[in-house]
Design an enzyme around this catalytic site. Structure first.
Site, PDB file in Angstrom:
ATOM      1  N   GLY A  12      51.041 109.876  50.861  1.00  0.00           N
ATOM      2  CA  GLY A  12      51.344 109.098  52.061  1.00  0.00           C
ATOM      3  C   GLY A  12      52.861 109.037  52.196  1.00  0.00           C
ATOM      4  O   GLY A  12      53.579 109.891  51.652  1.00  0.00           O
ATOM      5  N   VAL A  81      41.817 111.059  42.873  1.00  0.00           N
ATOM      6  CA  VAL A  81      42.065 110.502  41.541  1.00  0.00           C
ATOM      7  C   VAL A  81      40.952 109.515  41.238  1.00  0.00           C
ATOM      8  O   VAL A  81      40.642 108.665  42.070  1.00  0.00           O
ATOM      9  CB  VAL A  81      43.425 109.757  41.524  1.00  0.00           C
ATOM     10  CG1 VAL A  81      43.657 109.064  40.201  1.00  0.00           C
ATOM     11  CG2 VAL A  81      44.557 110.710  41.859  1.00  0.00           C
ATOM     12  N   GLU A 169      48.791  97.160  68.876  1.00  0.00           N
ATOM     13  CA  GLU A 169      48.961  98.612  69.092  1.00  0.00           C
ATOM     14  C   GLU A 169      47.619  99.236  69.470  1.00  0.00           C
ATOM     15  O   GLU A 169      47.530 100.072  70.360  1.00  0.00           O
ATOM     16  CB  GLU A 169      49.530  99.279  67.836  1.00  0.00           C
ATOM     17  CG  GLU A 169      50.994  98.906  67.614  1.00  0.00           C
ATOM     18  CD  GLU A 169      51.737  99.825  66.669  1.00  0.00           C
ATOM     19  OE1 GLU A 169      51.159 100.165  65.625  1.00  0.00           O
ATOM     20  OE2 GLU A 169      52.889 100.187  66.973  1.00  0.00           O
ATOM     21  N   ASP A 296      52.407 100.453  49.352  1.00  0.00           N
ATOM     22  CA  ASP A 296      51.452  99.353  49.530  1.00  0.00           C
ATOM     23  C   ASP A 296      50.678  98.964  48.273  1.00  0.00           C
ATOM     24  O   ASP A 296      50.147  97.859  48.205  1.00  0.00           O
ATOM     25  CB  ASP A 296      50.437  99.725  50.619  1.00  0.00           C
ATOM     26  CG  ASP A 296      51.041  99.679  52.014  1.00  0.00           C
ATOM     27  OD1 ASP A 296      52.265  99.491  52.129  1.00  0.00           O
ATOM     28  OD2 ASP A 296      50.279  99.835  52.983  1.00  0.00           O
TER      29      ASP A 296
END
Ligand code: FAD
Length: 401
Positions: A12, A81, A169, A296
């Site tokens: 990411g 993973v 949004e 995050d």
């Protein structure tokens, strides 16, 4: 002497920029770098609302990881993973393979927080990944097709839970994209209802009064119904139940009420605080010298009480520092302290409006929308230079430019 092995989990914002920074920082043959991600594409999480409504082409949101990295410097593994063994320094992948590391970066991002509200996990549509937002798009088209058979108005009612940045949004994007989709599928747009639900007394409650008023005005002008100060109690496949005995018949509840760190990391024997991996000022996992975590899934305390928020801006600022510190660890040099500089935040409300703050300037309207595009373009430039911007916007292959 064997070369140190650096393994990055997650491609990411945090993971891919760290790998790009390592490509620049490491001398030839200094270390082996492996980037592992469950898909072979990197997606712009900050633009996922567009995928949900089909207002952007797939190539504008998701891009091939092998095309973004330098294969001579970074090995890419498309794999999920499943666990990490911190004692044997091995990453276990679904499918059975194990990749060993000397230095590990965990950048596995977020999971959607549903707060245990009944039916949300099973029935609500999540803005989580490229794939999950494609599912939203297919749900809209499916409901359009079913409406033509049973004329059930709940099929044309689209509800967005959460009036934070992601929620507005999504609402703005629905208002932008649904007229065209209706035309394509022969659905009367006047029968569409777009509804936003927020538990706080207003949308974007963390913003100044003028920004809140501006946002409410834009949403109203776009015929978006906004219900504030009301909590969602339950979600079924056919309706959303709210406080005060309210219920909204709908087949599509789009959930954007917050995120938590990826919980996959909880079982690996790492320290976990507030559901995330706590890191020190060098972005190393607490009590570890060779495991780093950013973005995050990590917890970086900016002072004694407050952690940095889960934003792309944080992950993108952490990535180059993390790369430097991994290289410094290999070379036995001193590490750099991470310092976060908040540059502001802007949320789009469709293509032609946005709201936010950059520095001391309050942004709104078309200028805000323009700034949002500048921020996105800047990211693409950092990731792949001008050729990536051209490719994303015009669909030209990078080899052609
Ligand atoms: P991510 O970008 O989520 O990357 C994690 C990666 O790990 C993904 O590629 C994922 O596929 C991969 N992965 C996960 N699990 C596994 C596994 N088991 N095996 C292998 N790979 C795995 N922030 C802003 O600053 N500005 C904005 O305007 C903004 N807008 C947003 C709008 C939306 C709709 C959303 C959802 C978020 C927005 N954010 C914004 C927040 C921002 O997107 C996140 O903070 C950011 O994506 C975090 O980056 P990351 O690298 O930590 O994780």
């Amino acid at each position: 002497m064997t070369k140190p092995k650096i393994v990055i989990l997650g491609a990411g914002y945090g993971g891919i920029i760290t790998s790009k920074s390592l490509e620049k920082l490491l001398k030839s043959g200094e270390a082996d770098v492996t980037l592992i991600n469950k898909h072979d594409y990197h997606y712009l999480t900050t633009q996922l609302h567009k995928t949900g409504v089909g207002t952007a082409a797939d190539r504008q949101i998701a891009m091939s990881i092998p095309e973004l990295i330098n294969p001579a410097k970074t090995r890419f593994l498309k794999a999920a993973v499943s666990s990490v063994d911190i004692h044997s320094q091995g990453v276990h992948l679904e499918g059975g393979e194990t990749v060993t590391y000397d230095y590990l970066l965990i950048a596995l991002g977020f999971e959607v927080e549903t707060f245990g509200i009944p039916g949300v996990k099973e029935n609500a549509f999540k803005i989580r990944s490229f794939r999950s937002t494609k599912i939203i798009y297919h749900q809209i088209v499916k409901q359009f097709n079913l409406y033509k058979q049973d004329y059930d108005p709940s099929r044309l009612t689209f509800v967005v839970a959460g009036g934070g940045f992601t929620g507005i949004e999504m609402l703005g994007e629905l208002a932008d994209g649904l007229p065209k989709l209706c035309k394509e599928h022969d659905i009367p747009f006047e029968k569409i209802r777009i509804i936003g639900i927020e538990a706080a007394p207003s949308v974007i409650p963390f913003f100044p009064k003028q920004s809140i008023e501006y946002t409410q005005e834009v949403l109203e002008k776009r015929n978006i119904e906004v219900i504030t100060a009301t909590k969602i109690l339950e979600c079924t496949p056919e309706k959303v139940l709210l406080e005060n005995n309210l219920e909204i018949p709908t087949r599509t509840l789009i959930w954007s009420c917050g995120v938590k760190g990826n919980t996959i990391v909880h079982k690996w024997g790492l320290p976990i605080e507030k559901g995330k991996i706590p890191v020190d000022s060098y972005l190393r996992v607490k009590n570890s010298k060779n495991i780093f975590s950013i973005g995050d899934c990590s917890l970086f305390m900016k002072d004694e009480k407050n952690a940095l928020p889960p934003t792309a801006q944080v992950a993108l600022q952490q990535a180059p520092v993390c790369a430097k510190n991994i290289v410094a660890s290999i070379r036995g040099e001193s590490l750099k302290t991470f310092e976060y500089h908040h540059k502001g935040s802007v949320a789009s409300i469709g293509l032609m409006a946005a709201v936010g703050k950059v520095g001391n300037f309050r942004l709104s309207g078309m200028f805000g929308a323009f700034m949002k595009q500048v921020i996105e373009a800047r990211y693409l430039f950092n990731l792949g230079g001008p050729s990536l911007i051209i490719k994303q916007h015009f669909g030209v292959s990078r080899e052609q430019v």
